[in-house]
Design a protein around this motif. Structure first.
Motif, short mmCIF file in Angstrom:
data_model
loop_
_atom_site.label_atom_id
_atom_site.label_comp_id
_atom_site.label_asym_id
_atom_site.label_seq_id
_atom_site.Cartn_x
_atom_site.Cartn_y
_atom_site.Cartn_z
N TYR A 307 11.81 -1.21 9.97
CA TYR A 307 11.31 -2.07 11.04
C TYR A 307 11.73 -3.52 10.80
O TYR A 307 12.22 -4.21 11.71
N ASN A 308 11.54 -4.00 9.57
CA ASN A 308 11.88 -5.38 9.25
C ASN A 308 13.37 -5.64 9.48
O ASN A 308 13.75 -6.69 10.00
N ILE A 309 14.20 -4.68 9.08
CA ILE A 309 15.66 -4.86 9.21
C ILE A 309 16.07 -4.87 10.67
O ILE A 309 16.83 -5.75 11.12
N ILE A 310 15.56 -3.93 11.44
CA ILE A 310 15.93 -3.85 12.86
C ILE A 310 15.45 -5.10 13.60
O ILE A 310 16.11 -5.57 14.53
N LYS A 311 14.30 -5.63 13.18
CA LYS A 311 13.75 -6.80 13.85
C LYS A 311 14.34 -8.12 13.37
O LYS A 311 13.88 -9.18 13.76
N GLY A 312 15.35 -8.03 12.48
CA GLY A 312 16.08 -9.24 12.19
C GLY A 312 16.05 -9.76 10.77
O GLY A 312 16.49 -10.88 10.52
N SER A 313 15.53 -8.97 9.81
CA SER A 313 15.54 -9.43 8.43
C SER A 313 16.98 -9.70 7.99
O SER A 313 17.88 -8.89 8.21
N GLN A 314 17.20 -10.85 7.37
CA GLN A 314 18.54 -11.23 6.94
C GLN A 314 18.92 -10.61 5.59
O GLN A 314 20.09 -10.56 5.23
N ASP A 315 17.92 -10.13 4.86
CA ASP A 315 18.18 -9.57 3.52
C ASP A 315 18.09 -8.05 3.59
O ASP A 315 17.16 -7.44 3.08
N ILE A 316 19.10 -7.43 4.21
CA ILE A 316 19.08 -5.98 4.42
C ILE A 316 19.08 -5.25 3.08
O ILE A 316 18.28 -4.35 2.85
N LYS A 317 19.98 -5.65 2.19
CA LYS A 317 20.06 -4.97 0.89
C LYS A 317 18.74 -5.14 0.12
O LYS A 317 18.23 -4.19 -0.48
N GLY A 318 18.18 -6.33 0.15
CA GLY A 318 16.92 -6.57 -0.54
C GLY A 318 15.78 -5.73 0.00
O GLY A 318 14.97 -5.19 -0.77
N GLU A 319 15.71 -5.61 1.32
CA GLU A 319 14.66 -4.79 1.94
C GLU A 319 14.76 -3.34 1.46
O GLU A 319 13.74 -2.72 1.11
N LEU A 320 15.97 -2.79 1.45
CA LEU A 320 16.14 -1.39 1.07
C LEU A 320 15.93 -1.18 -0.42
O LEU A 320 15.23 -0.23 -0.84
N LEU A 321 16.52 -2.04 -1.24
CA LEU A 321 16.38 -1.84 -2.68
C LEU A 321 14.96 -2.07 -3.16
O LEU A 321 14.54 -1.50 -4.17
N SER A 322 14.19 -2.87 -2.43
CA SER A 322 12.80 -3.09 -2.82
C SER A 322 11.99 -1.80 -2.77
O SER A 322 10.99 -1.64 -3.47
N LEU A 323 12.44 -0.85 -1.94
CA LEU A 323 11.75 0.44 -1.87
C LEU A 323 11.83 1.20 -3.18
O LEU A 323 10.94 1.99 -3.50
N PHE A 324 12.90 0.97 -3.93
CA PHE A 324 13.12 1.72 -5.17
C PHE A 324 12.77 0.90 -6.40
O PHE A 324 12.96 1.34 -7.52
N LEU A 325 12.24 -0.31 -6.17
CA LEU A 325 11.85 -1.19 -7.28
C LEU A 325 10.39 -1.58 -7.17
O LEU A 325 9.98 -2.63 -7.63
N ARG A 326 9.59 -0.70 -6.54
CA ARG A 326 8.16 -0.97 -6.41
C ARG A 326 7.48 -0.82 -7.77
O ARG A 326 8.04 -0.23 -8.69
N PRO A 327 6.25 -1.34 -7.92
CA PRO A 327 5.56 -1.27 -9.20
C PRO A 327 5.47 0.16 -9.73
O PRO A 327 5.30 1.12 -8.98
N VAL A 328 5.56 0.31 -11.05
CA VAL A 328 5.53 1.62 -11.69
C VAL A 328 4.15 2.25 -11.51
O VAL A 328 3.13 1.62 -11.69
N LYS A 329 4.17 3.53 -11.11
CA LYS A 329 2.93 4.29 -10.99
C LYS A 329 3.26 5.76 -11.06
O LYS A 329 4.43 6.15 -10.98
N ALA A 330 2.22 6.60 -11.15
CA ALA A 330 2.46 8.04 -11.19
C ALA A 330 3.02 8.50 -9.85
O ALA A 330 2.65 7.97 -8.80
N GLU A 331 3.96 9.44 -9.91
CA GLU A 331 4.56 9.94 -8.67
C GLU A 331 3.52 10.65 -7.83
O GLU A 331 3.53 10.56 -6.64
#
Length: 331
Positions: A307-331
């Motif tokens: 949603y953020n990317i489609i609505k105009g976020s300028q940091d596309i790579k950052g938005e996506l990679l943040s999904l895989f760099l979230r705080p460590v927790k049990a799966e």
């Protein structure tokens, strides 16, 4: 029960298909191949309808001469006992109002062969049709993996029929099953509809990863996307396990990896700065999912990033990679 007609002693059903896009044309082609009489409706001004009327062809198939074409909604509705609807999800409420005004719908079974949620309400498509046509009508959904390009080559696949009425589900499965499509009974309509709609959003995210040359992350995207949507389905009162079936996880190959996937292609084109000329339902669905996230107070991080990317976020790579760099927790 459906009441079959007979021609030269052979039993058949009358089926109306509302829509004339590639999937609607396939549904007409497929149901006619089972021995049924089929009529397809499209708006007279539609270029797709005009092409079918002039040539009986689209980019993928040729309609048999036995399939009738009409731009009269009244005629097409009157024709069929089963009414298949395959149009843009955001146009369904408007079509429902038209159908209600026409009448003659009480004894028909409506089968929604489309995936999406209504922007502004987050409403499921079956609920929209019930709201517009009345609670007494019979409604089912037909979803799951499969592309027209594969089916017309004779490549089989599995799909699912869901309804709040198991008798309706069984009747449709019995009538439409073949060696080309094996149907399964869906018992959680809410979960099926949410899952089928939301997988298109995950498909856009997958295309964005492809565009950034991060295709290897699609495995993690699949795992987390499925879990994310199972949480939403559970919060809404559905079965969280439904998302692991054909309507969502089972459709990931066709949506996240296939070159035929409109949503994957849209995501890839978007991050490359290219304009996509195909309908990607996930663009609308992600807005509706954000509405549902607020209503049910639940996090949907993948959907939020798209949603953020489609609505105009300028940091596309950052938005996506943040999904895989979230705080460590049990799966």
């Amino acid at each position: 029960m459906f009441t079959p007609s007979f021609l030269n002693g052979v039993e058949y059903l009358k089926i109306s298909v509302l829509g004339c896009g590639r999937w609607a044309a396939f549904l007409a082609w497929y149901t006619e191949s089972l021995g049924n009489q089929v009529m397809v409706w499209g708006r007279e001004t539609s270029k797709r309808y005009q092409r079918l009327q002039d040539t009986r062809k689209n980019d993928f198939l040729m309609l048999p001469k036995q399939v009738s074409l009409s731009h009269s909604l009244d005629e097409t509705i009157s024709f069929g006992e089963i009414v298949i609807i395959s149009i843009s999800s955001q146009s369904l409420r408007s079509l429902g109002k038209q159908l209600h005004a026409l009448g003659n719908i009480e004894n028909k079974t409506f089968v929604l062969c489309m995936k999406g949620l209504e922007i502004g309400t987050g409403e499921r498509l079956s609920r929209i049709l019930l709201e517009e046509l009345g609670a007494g009508i019979k409604v089912a959904v037909w979803v799951g993996p499969g592309h027209v390009q594969d089916f017309i080559k004779g490549i089989p696949n599995c799909m699912v029929i869901g309804s709040d009425d198991i008798a309706v589900t069984r009747q449709i499965v019995d009538e439409f099953s073949s060696n080309l499509i094996r149907f399964y009974y869906g018992t959680d309509l809410l979960g099926i509809e949410i899952g089928a709609a939301a997988k298109n959003v995950v498909g856009i995210a997958a295309g964005m990863l492809d565009g950034l040359q991060y295709t290897s992350l699609k495995g993690a995207l699949m795992a987390r996307g499925t879990k994310e949507l199972s949480n939403l389905i559970e919060a809404m009162g559905g079965d969280p396990m439904t998302v692991y079936g054909l309507s969502h996880l089972g459709d990931y190959e066709a949506t996240l990896f296939s070159l035929h996937s409109n949503n994957r292609r849209f995501g890839e084109d978007f991050v490359r700065g290219e304009v996509s000329d195909t309908l990607a339902e996930g663009v609308y669905t992600v807005e509706a999912l954000m509405d549902l996230a607020r209503i049910y107070k639940i996090e949907l991080p993948i959907c939020q990033a798209v949603y953020n990317i489609i609505k105009g976020s300028q940091d596309i790579k950052g938005e996506l990679l943040s999904l895989f760099l979230r705080p460590v927790k049990a799966e």
